[in-house]
Motif scaffolding. Sequence first.
Motif, short mmCIF file in Angstrom:
data_model
loop_
_atom_site.label_atom_id
_atom_site.label_comp_id
_atom_site.label_asym_id
_atom_site.label_seq_id
_atom_site.Cartn_x
_atom_site.Cartn_y
_atom_site.Cartn_z
N ILE A 51 38.75 37.69 38.52
CA ILE A 51 39.34 38.43 39.64
C ILE A 51 38.71 39.81 39.67
O ILE A 51 38.67 40.51 38.65
CB ILE A 51 40.87 38.58 39.49
CG1 ILE A 51 41.55 37.22 39.34
CG2 ILE A 51 41.45 39.33 40.70
CD1 ILE A 51 43.04 37.32 39.01
N ILE A 52 38.18 40.19 40.82
CA ILE A 52 37.63 41.52 40.99
C ILE A 52 38.58 42.33 41.88
O ILE A 52 39.00 41.85 42.93
CB ILE A 52 36.22 41.48 41.61
CG1 ILE A 52 35.23 40.83 40.62
CG2 ILE A 52 35.74 42.88 41.99
CD1 ILE A 52 33.83 40.70 41.15
N ILE A 53 38.91 43.52 41.41
CA ILE A 53 39.74 44.44 42.19
C ILE A 53 38.82 45.56 42.67
O ILE A 53 38.49 46.47 41.90
CB ILE A 53 40.89 45.01 41.34
CG1 ILE A 53 41.74 43.87 40.74
CG2 ILE A 53 41.77 45.93 42.18
CD1 ILE A 53 42.80 44.33 39.77
N PRO A 54 38.33 45.50 43.91
CA PRO A 54 37.40 46.53 44.39
C PRO A 54 38.01 47.91 44.35
O PRO A 54 39.21 48.09 44.58
CB PRO A 54 37.10 46.09 45.83
CG PRO A 54 37.38 44.62 45.85
CD PRO A 54 38.55 44.44 44.91
N ASN A 73 35.68 53.09 40.54
CA ASN A 73 35.08 51.93 39.88
C ASN A 73 35.99 50.71 40.03
O ASN A 73 37.22 50.84 40.06
CB ASN A 73 34.88 52.22 38.39
CG ASN A 73 33.87 53.33 38.14
OD1 ASN A 73 32.68 53.11 38.15
ND2 ASN A 73 34.38 54.54 37.94
N ASP A 74 35.38 49.54 40.08
CA ASP A 74 36.14 48.30 40.18
C ASP A 74 36.89 48.01 38.88
O ASP A 74 36.54 48.51 37.80
CB ASP A 74 35.19 47.12 40.45
CG ASP A 74 34.54 47.20 41.82
OD1 ASP A 74 34.93 48.08 42.62
OD2 ASP A 74 33.63 46.40 42.09
N ILE A 75 37.91 47.18 39.00
CA ILE A 75 38.63 46.63 37.84
C ILE A 75 38.34 45.14 37.79
O ILE A 75 38.31 44.46 38.82
CB ILE A 75 40.14 46.88 37.96
CG1 ILE A 75 40.43 48.38 38.08
CG2 ILE A 75 40.89 46.30 36.75
CD1 ILE A 75 41.89 48.71 38.36
N TYR A 76 38.12 44.62 36.57
CA TYR A 76 37.75 43.21 36.40
C TYR A 76 38.78 42.50 35.53
O TYR A 76 39.28 43.05 34.55
CB TYR A 76 36.38 43.09 35.74
CG TYR A 76 35.27 43.72 36.54
CD1 TYR A 76 34.52 42.98 37.45
CD2 TYR A 76 34.97 45.08 36.39
CE1 TYR A 76 33.51 43.57 38.20
CE2 TYR A 76 33.96 45.67 37.13
CZ TYR A 76 33.24 44.91 38.03
OH TYR A 76 32.24 45.50 38.77
N VAL A 77 39.08 41.26 35.89
CA VAL A 77 39.92 40.39 35.07
C VAL A 77 39.16 39.09 34.85
O VAL A 77 38.80 38.40 35.81
CB VAL A 77 41.27 40.10 35.74
CG1 VAL A 77 42.10 39.16 34.85
CG2 VAL A 77 42.04 41.38 36.03
N LYS A 128 47.22 41.07 47.22
CA LYS A 128 47.15 39.62 47.16
C LYS A 128 45.79 39.17 46.66
O LYS A 128 44.77 39.79 46.99
CB LYS A 128 47.42 39.02 48.55
CG LYS A 128 47.55 37.50 48.55
CD LYS A 128 47.91 36.97 49.92
CE LYS A 128 48.01 35.44 49.88
NZ LYS A 128 48.32 34.88 51.23
N VAL A 129 45.77 38.09 45.88
CA VAL A 129 44.53 37.54 45.34
C VAL A 129 44.04 36.42 46.25
O VAL A 129 44.81 35.54 46.64
CB VAL A 129 44.76 37.00 43.91
CG1 VAL A 129 43.53 36.26 43.41
CG2 VAL A 129 45.10 38.15 42.96
N TYR A 148 37.80 35.16 42.37
CA TYR A 148 38.80 35.70 43.26
C TYR A 148 38.59 37.20 43.48
O TYR A 148 37.94 37.88 42.69
CB TYR A 148 40.21 35.47 42.69
CG TYR A 148 40.51 34.02 42.37
CD1 TYR A 148 41.11 33.19 43.32
CD2 TYR A 148 40.19 33.48 41.13
CE1 TYR A 148 41.37 31.85 43.03
CE2 TYR A 148 40.44 32.15 40.83
CZ TYR A 148 41.03 31.34 41.78
OH TYR A 148 41.27 30.02 41.50
N VAL A 149 39.16 37.69 44.56
CA VAL A 149 39.12 39.11 44.86
C VAL A 149 40.51 39.55 45.30
O VAL A 149 41.23 38.79 45.95
CB VAL A 149 38.07 39.43 45.94
CG1 VAL A 149 38.42 38.77 47.26
CG2 VAL A 149 37.89 40.93 46.12
N MET A 150 40.90 40.75 44.89
CA MET A 150 42.20 41.28 45.31
C MET A 150 42.02 42.16 46.54
O MET A 150 41.09 42.96 46.61
CB MET A 150 42.83 42.11 44.20
CG MET A 150 44.31 42.45 44.48
SD MET A 150 44.92 43.84 43.53
CE MET A 150 44.40 45.21 44.56
N GLN A 151 42.91 41.99 47.50
CA GLN A 151 42.88 42.80 48.70
C GLN A 151 44.30 43.26 49.00
O GLN A 151 45.26 42.49 48.88
CB GLN A 151 42.31 42.01 49.87
CG GLN A 151 41.91 42.86 51.06
CD GLN A 151 41.21 42.03 52.13
OE1 GLN A 151 41.86 41.52 53.05
NE2 GLN A 151 39.91 41.89 52.02
#
Length: 460
Positions: free
Chosen positions: A332-335, A343-347, A125-126, A109-112
């Motif tokens: 989940i990647i938060i660009p 830097n990105d945040i990763y879950v 939103k994911v 998933y990616v957060m936008q």
Amino acid sequence: MEETYDAIVLGTGLTECIISGLLSAHGKKVLHLDRNNFYGGETASLNLTNLYRVFYPGTEPPAELGANREWNVDLIPKFTMANGKLVKLILHTETVANNLEWKCVDGSYVMQVSAGGVFSKAKAKVHKVPATDSEALKSDLMGLFEKRRCKKFFKFVQNYEPNDPATHKNMNLQRQPGRELFAAFGLEENTIDFIGHAVALYTSDAFLDQPSHDLIMKAKLYMDSIGLYGNSPFLYPVYGIGGIAEGFSRLSAIYGGTYMLNKPIDEILFGEDGKVCGVRAEGEVARAPLILCDPSYVLNLNKARSTGRVIRAICILNHPVPNSDNAPSGQIIIPQRQVGRRNDIYVSFMSSSHCVCSEGYYIAICSTSVETDAPEAELQPAYQLIGDVLVSFIKVYDTFEPTEDGRADNLFVSKSYDATSHFESACDDVLNLWERMMGEPINLETTLRPQVAQPQQVDS
């Protein structure tokens, strides 16, 4: 201990265990030492008791979390690309492949962040990451016309062949940067964001100014990995990634490698020619013309330099991660651009489906590269995504890289593990280390088959 070896390896992190196993399997006499009393180093998987012992000494785990044996919690979680380098390394070693059980990760998933309007606020939103032309048409990440442009881009990536100019869209992709490739397809900023960070898995926006070829090949790997073993490009071992390090340790033992845990290292020894010649541990000396170690063993020798810090928060939940379709596991990647960072945040999250926790619980591990003096506050976007947390285990890790390539003195140092939630960068380090140590790249097209040998496991 007081023998001569072809190589000595210090530390049992995944990088060190992989190379130790490969060295032994290629006929080298290996001594593998670790100051800890468990395998895996920073890539260990701990049961609940040991997890509390590391983060909350003197505190017993709550009984309601279930049996200790049901928990295998990664200190540093990493998913494996189904068609990536780690899988190829494992398949190269038949012994390791036969002793690991894998399951597909359920979702990526990616957060936008959607822009606010006159009557609405901006909202995070994911979304499921689309990685094929057909998924692009169904994704709610994009509007109708952008979906069509994205579909064309994915189709181009699927058809791309480096040696066939007819597939290059009349561009010099070895030279022209990523931003020019995206411009050729008319892609919007948010679309570029998720392709670069959640498909090609770059950790920053550097891909915009680097050759397009590299970006395409990374995206192609992601797309090729989807559908190999499930609906996600990622795999994760049952019982946690600590089993991978142990698998390569067994490979080394099968080929005669010697292991000593709980062995403090007093000194790395150098000869008159300036090259390493062995190590001293608790008064004993083992000799070898080649040494591999993680950065913690050479900080006093100025053989490693700081590359920053990474914060990781291991969070135990009693509910699925929201907006993930109740997936038992996922990423989940938060660009960075979505939350105003560099830097990105990763879950990474997993559950009892991979035998890492008791049924009804979930483990979500949030990580990022530290940018401020308040590291935990930097994980707030991740905390908002995962919901209520029962208990968390938080640590800030200093990260290092070698100051030299090791060829001059035969002391080879691995890199610290970054904040990413996948193994691609760590495997790059393994392959690079092997080539520097052995003078040639490893041939992953062959399969190592074990010969009958007596393991030499030693408990110190």
